[in-house]
Design an enzyme around this catalytic site. Structure first.
Site, PDB file in Angstrom:
ATOM      1  N   ASP A   1       0.834  -0.998  -0.163  1.00 45.44           N
ATOM      2  CA  ASP A   1       0.000   0.129   0.042  1.00 45.44           C
ATOM      3  C   ASP A   1       0.949   1.375   0.216  1.00 45.44           C
ATOM      4  O   ASP A   1       1.879   1.181   0.411  1.00 45.44           O
ATOM      5  CB  ASP A   1      -1.018  -0.061   1.134  1.00 45.44           C
ATOM      6  N   GLU A   2       0.424   2.139  -0.703  1.00 44.55           N
ATOM      7  CA  GLU A   2       0.805   3.705  -0.480  1.00 44.55           C
ATOM      8  C   GLU A   2       2.321   3.673  -0.601  1.00 44.55           C
ATOM      9  O   GLU A   2       3.013   4.262   0.234  1.00 44.55           O
ATOM     10  CB  GLU A   2       0.234   4.254   0.880  1.00 44.55           C
ATOM     11  N   ALA A   3       2.785   3.373  -1.705  1.00 41.48           N
ATOM     12  CA  ALA A   3       4.340   3.440  -1.902  1.00 41.48           C
ATOM     13  C   ALA A   3       4.276   4.884  -2.597  1.00 41.48           C
ATOM     14  O   ALA A   3       4.420   4.815  -3.902  1.00 41.48           O
ATOM     15  CB  ALA A   3       4.977   2.282  -2.885  1.00 41.48           C
TER      16      ALA A   3
END
Ligand code: TNX
Length: 508
Positions: free
Chosen positions: A308-310
């Site tokens: 998630d959320e890189a």
């Protein structure tokens, strides 16, 4: 007489009311076959605070009047049960041992609401195979006993998977023997500067055993390539430098808690600023070691790789990383699970399960990323953030919790959604299950866990277990749910669950 008492929750599948009621008596025992003894002992313990005594457990299956009879089949009808209330006894017949366990949870709810139960036959079965709760032990660390307590609470609502978010920017919480620097250097603190901690392999084995005794699997998550600042405290050479882009500065502002700094533990709430190197074989040697040891500790089929959320990584680098990470897990014989962003790559290991954390009405192409997993032939887990993110504030004045996902999130918000109506093209057969995450940036104590999770966790349980609303299942409605949850008040109080007394519910 109503069709059935205003319990249980999650709602059972069918009910058939007949004849005179059963009444629990002073002489009532739990009667079972020897192999059912463990479940009967758990039932006796669960019933003790509500009936005021510990029922005798007898494993001879010769019931007397007033007895509660617990049996299960050795057939292939997993997790199902039939609960028959007769005037002189109650029988719970599990389709397998887990089914008996779930039937017992229904029995406990019925008896907690009233010692007199209308005669009826309940046939019950889960809608989805995967019914999960997630606990983030990285932002705040919780000792084994607290995790065991959460397992007990979730299993009583017929959840069968505990996803442990074991690593994040704020800490690394699991001993890896081949990489001891992780816990040596990166487990000492939690978010808000609170103390940290980690699980030894023995600790972790205790959690796995406790979960198994409640028919739950443990799904370990090592989040990567972002959410990895803790790794940088042990292996700085694996990390890209922190770049505070405008986007990441914005996220720091929204989530709060301070600016991340290289080489120092992070105790704030920002996300997405850290990144493992995607093009360095050392990254995959590292992950290979971590996944191998985790797989050895995990009897369940799944290993969660995060994803998630890189926010600081290019799409190409992210895809390279997710493809290799999921392949490593598959090669170990485990099924990878990844957050839905990984669906931006078409090269994942094709067995990878996607976990959707967008809203009930998808935004920003999150639905399209989630469809990638289904196109590859795998299934998805649904965790719609504006419904069942248990870390969202329940009301604006809740002392803990976040609000980014359209929060505050009422009990009604948590309840009023249907899994097959979220993502076009993803229907019943594509959905492995439903999971309610509890992120713990602001959640510091066991009481905070209870107040954030309860009662909304019951709405997630119903989405995971109970059939979709339809004319044939009229009780799958908000009015019925609120009545059934309200009726659980005495049981939850007796069990010491510090639930938030949401004013949407009339608590018994
Ligand atoms: C988003 S949604 C996160 C977590 C945060 C959470 C707080 C997702 C997969 N990641 O890193 O803890 O929001 O609600």
């Amino acid at each position: 007489m109503p069709a059935f008492a205003p319990v249980p929750c999650p709602r059972i599948q069918t009910v058939d009311a007949t004849a005179a009621p059963f009444a629990l008596s002073e002489a009532s025992r739990l009667v079972t076959v020897p192999a059912g003894r463990a479940t009967a002992e758990l039932a006796a313990a669960a019933l003790a605070p509500v009936v005021g005594r510990t029922l005798e457990v007898a494993d001879d299956l010769r019931p007397a009047d007033g007895d509660l009879v617990l049996e299960y089949l050795a057939e292939d009808t997993p997790e199902t049960y039939t609960l028959t209330v007769e005037p002189t006894r109650i029988r719970v017949l599990g389709g397998d041992e887990a089914g008996l366990f779930y039937g017992v949870q229904t029995l406990v709810q019925l008896l907690a609401a009233s010692p007199t139960i209308p005669a009826q036959t309940i046939d019950d079965a889960p809608r989805f195979a995967y019914r999960g709760v997630m606990l983030d032990v990285a932002r705040h660390f919780f000792p084994v006993e607290v995790v065991e307590g959460y397992i007990d609470r979730a299993a009583a609502l017929k959840f069968n998977a505990l996803h442990l978010h074991l690593t994040d920017d704020q800490g690394w919480r699991i001993r890896i023997d081949s990489r001891p620097e992780l816990t040596d250097n990166a487990s000492g603190t939690s978010a808000l500067g609170d103390p940290g901690g980690f699980y030894s392999k023995d600790d972790y084995a205790r959690i796995v055993r406790h979960a198994a005794s409640r028919h739950m699997i443990v799904v370990p998550e090592v989040d990567a390539p972002s959410h990895t600042h803790a790794i940088s405290l042990a292996y700085p050479e694996l990390m890209e430098p922190i770049v505070l882009s405008d986007h990441i500065r914005e996220v720091v502002d929204v989530y709060g808690g301070g600016i991340p700094e290289a080489g120092r533990p992070y105790t704030g709430f920002a996300v997405g600023f850290s990144a493992l190197k995607a093009h360095d074989d050392a990254t995959y040697a590292f992950l290979g070691d971590v996944y191998r040891e985790l797989a050895e500790m995990t009897p369940g089929p799944y290993l969660h790789v995060g994803g998630d959320e890189a926010l600081g990584m290019s799409d190409d680098d992210f895809a390279v990383f997710m493809d290799r990470a999921t392949a490593l897990v598959s090669d170990l014989g485990k099924t990878p699970i990844a957050w839905h962003e990984a669906g931006s790559s078409s090269g994942l290991s094709p067995d990878t399960i996607g976990q959707y954390w967008g809203f009930v009405t998808p935004t920003d192409g999150m639905d399209e990323k989630t469809r990638t997993f289904v196109r590859a032939g795998a299934r998805v887990i649904l965790s719609p953030a504006d419904a069942i993110y248990l870390d969202m504030k329940l009301t604006a004045d809740s002392p803990t919790g976040l609000t980014w996902a359209n929060g505050p999130t009422s009990v009604h918000d948590a309840y009023a959604w249907e899994p097959t109506a979220i993502i076009d093209g993803i229907g019943e057969a594509d959905i492995l299950g439903v999971e309610a995450p509890l992120w713990t940036e602001t959640v510091r104590t066991p009481g905070d866990i209870d107040a954030q999770a309860f009662p909304r966790i019951a709405a997630a349980a119903e989405a995971a277990w109970s059939p979709a609303a339809a004319a044939a299942v009229p009780e799958r409605t908000w009015d019925s749910f609120r009545a059934r949850v309200g009726a659980l008040g005495p049981l939850w109080r007796a069990q010491g669950i510090a639930f938030a007394p949401a004013d949407e519910i009339d608590w018994a």
